[in-house]
Design an enzyme around this catalytic site. Structure first.
Site, PDB file in Angstrom:
ATOM      1  N   LYS A  69       5.439  -3.070   6.102  1.00 54.80           N
ATOM      2  CA  LYS A  69       5.648  -3.425   4.860  1.00 54.80           C
ATOM      3  C   LYS A  69       6.130  -2.600   4.164  1.00 54.80           C
ATOM      4  O   LYS A  69       7.015  -3.660   3.419  1.00 54.80           O
ATOM      5  CB  LYS A  69       3.993  -2.857   4.351  1.00 54.80           C
ATOM      6  CG  LYS A  69       2.423  -3.748   4.878  1.00 54.80           C
ATOM      7  CD  LYS A  69       1.352  -2.792   3.702  1.00 54.80           C
ATOM      8  CE  LYS A  69       0.148  -3.723   4.558  1.00 54.80           C
ATOM      9  NZ  LYS A  69       0.365  -4.531   4.097  1.00 54.80           N
ATOM     10  N   SER A 110       1.306  -1.406  -0.263  1.00 55.68           N
ATOM     11  CA  SER A 110      -0.336   0.178   0.378  1.00 55.68           C
ATOM     12  C   SER A 110       0.549   0.898  -0.114  1.00 55.68           C
ATOM     13  O   SER A 110       1.960   0.966   0.654  1.00 55.68           O
ATOM     14  CB  SER A 110      -0.705   0.101   1.143  1.00 55.68           C
ATOM     15  OG  SER A 110      -1.971  -1.426   1.329  1.00 55.68           O
ATOM     16  N   HIS A 157       0.753   8.730   8.428  1.00 54.86           N
ATOM     17  CA  HIS A 157      -0.725   8.223   7.597  1.00 54.86           C
ATOM     18  C   HIS A 157      -1.377   7.489   8.843  1.00 54.86           C
ATOM     19  O   HIS A 157      -1.298   6.545   9.623  1.00 54.86           O
ATOM     20  CB  HIS A 157      -0.230   7.064   6.734  1.00 54.86           C
ATOM     21  CG  HIS A 157      -1.126   6.894   5.824  1.00 54.86           C
ATOM     22  ND1 HIS A 157      -2.227   6.401   5.700  1.00 54.86           N
ATOM     23  CD2 HIS A 157      -1.493   6.856   4.228  1.00 54.86           C
ATOM     24  CE1 HIS A 157      -2.926   6.114   5.007  1.00 54.86           C
ATOM     25  NE2 HIS A 157      -1.675   6.744   4.144  1.00 54.86           N
TER      26      HIS A 157
END
Length: 258
Positions: free
Chosen positions: A154, A132, A140
């Site tokens: 990630k 993502s 975020h």
């Protein structure tokens, strides 16, 4: 006669993973697809059978080792999933937690590293990892959710994949939409540049089906190898937009490295 590519898809019962499996199944001459998932019940619900599926946990390297035997490629679609603690009262913000054993560090980092290590040991030649956008933005909202830093973990796993020596394609999607695919112009970018400045002011989003199609095309196209990119789409009604059909040209716009 071309020998079909043997592909394992992890996270195969997820909302995007299931679409990837279905799209690969529709190309039997090109792909032999197997899925990897935790829940037998969910596999049966989505596919009507467990044939072609391995049941296991990405946190257990032994199960991954068996599933990856003989595979040419691996598609990683696993992700930690936050859970709402309780329905919020009127005027209150919802609170989220990650279940025990299911934090972003455990799933999106260590679980993905387990997959990368098992793939390397099995001789897998290509890994397509779906992530993502937002990994460069510590504040975020998805990173702040349950203080899990999910996008940061990630991105750490993505860096490990690049260092692994296996050919990679890293697809960082914008916000995922449950809308039909194949009707939009797709756009590729880098380093979350669109989060602050969306191109032409369009939303940083994309239908799941379009992400799944890019996964399938990345397995087919040499120009997708050793590339990492952000992926969004123009809205279907954008004046002058041209529906993306030439995926080689799309991948030619992408670059190596994080």
């Amino acid at each position: 006669m071309t020998i079909p590519l043997h592909v394992l898809v992890t996270g195969a019962t997820g909302r995007t993973g299931a679409i990837v499996v279905q799209k690969l199944q529709q190309r039997p001459g090109e792909f032999i697809v197997q899925g990897f998932a935790r829940s037998e019940a969910k596999v049966r619900e989505l596919f009507g059978t467990t044939d072609g599926f391995y049941l296991g946990d990405i946190c257990n390297p032994d199960g991954l080792k068996v599933a990856l035997e003989g595979c040419d490629a691996l598609v990683i679609l696993t992700s930690a999933i936050p859970q709402m603690k309780a329905p919020p009262q009127p005027g209150q913000r919802p609170e989220f937690i990650y279940p025990e054993g299911g934090t972003p560090e455990q799933v999106d980092y260590q679980g993905q590293v387990n997959q990368i290590d098992a793939a390397r040991a099995a001789g897998v030649k290509h890994i397509v990892l779906v992530g993502s956008m937002g990994g460069t933005h510590e504040q975020h909202p998805l990173n702040r959710m349950a203080n899990g830093n999910i996008l940061i973990w990630k991105r750490r796993a993505e860096a490990d994949l690049i260092k692994s020596g296996i050919d990679y394609t890293i697809i960082r999607s914008g916000g995922l939409q449950d809308q039909p695919g194949g009707q939009r112009e797709l756009l590729v970018g880098k380093d979350d540049e669109w989060l602050a400045h969306p191109p032409e002011g369009i939303p940083t989003a994309i239908p799941r089906s379009d992400v799944a199609e890019v996964v399938v095309q990345a397995l087919r196209a040499p120009s997708a190898r050793n590339k990492a990119f952000d992926l969004i789409s123009k809205p279907a009604d954008t004046p002058g937009a041209v529906v993306t059909e030439d995926f080689h040209a799309l991948f030619e716009q992408t670059t190596p490295g994080l």
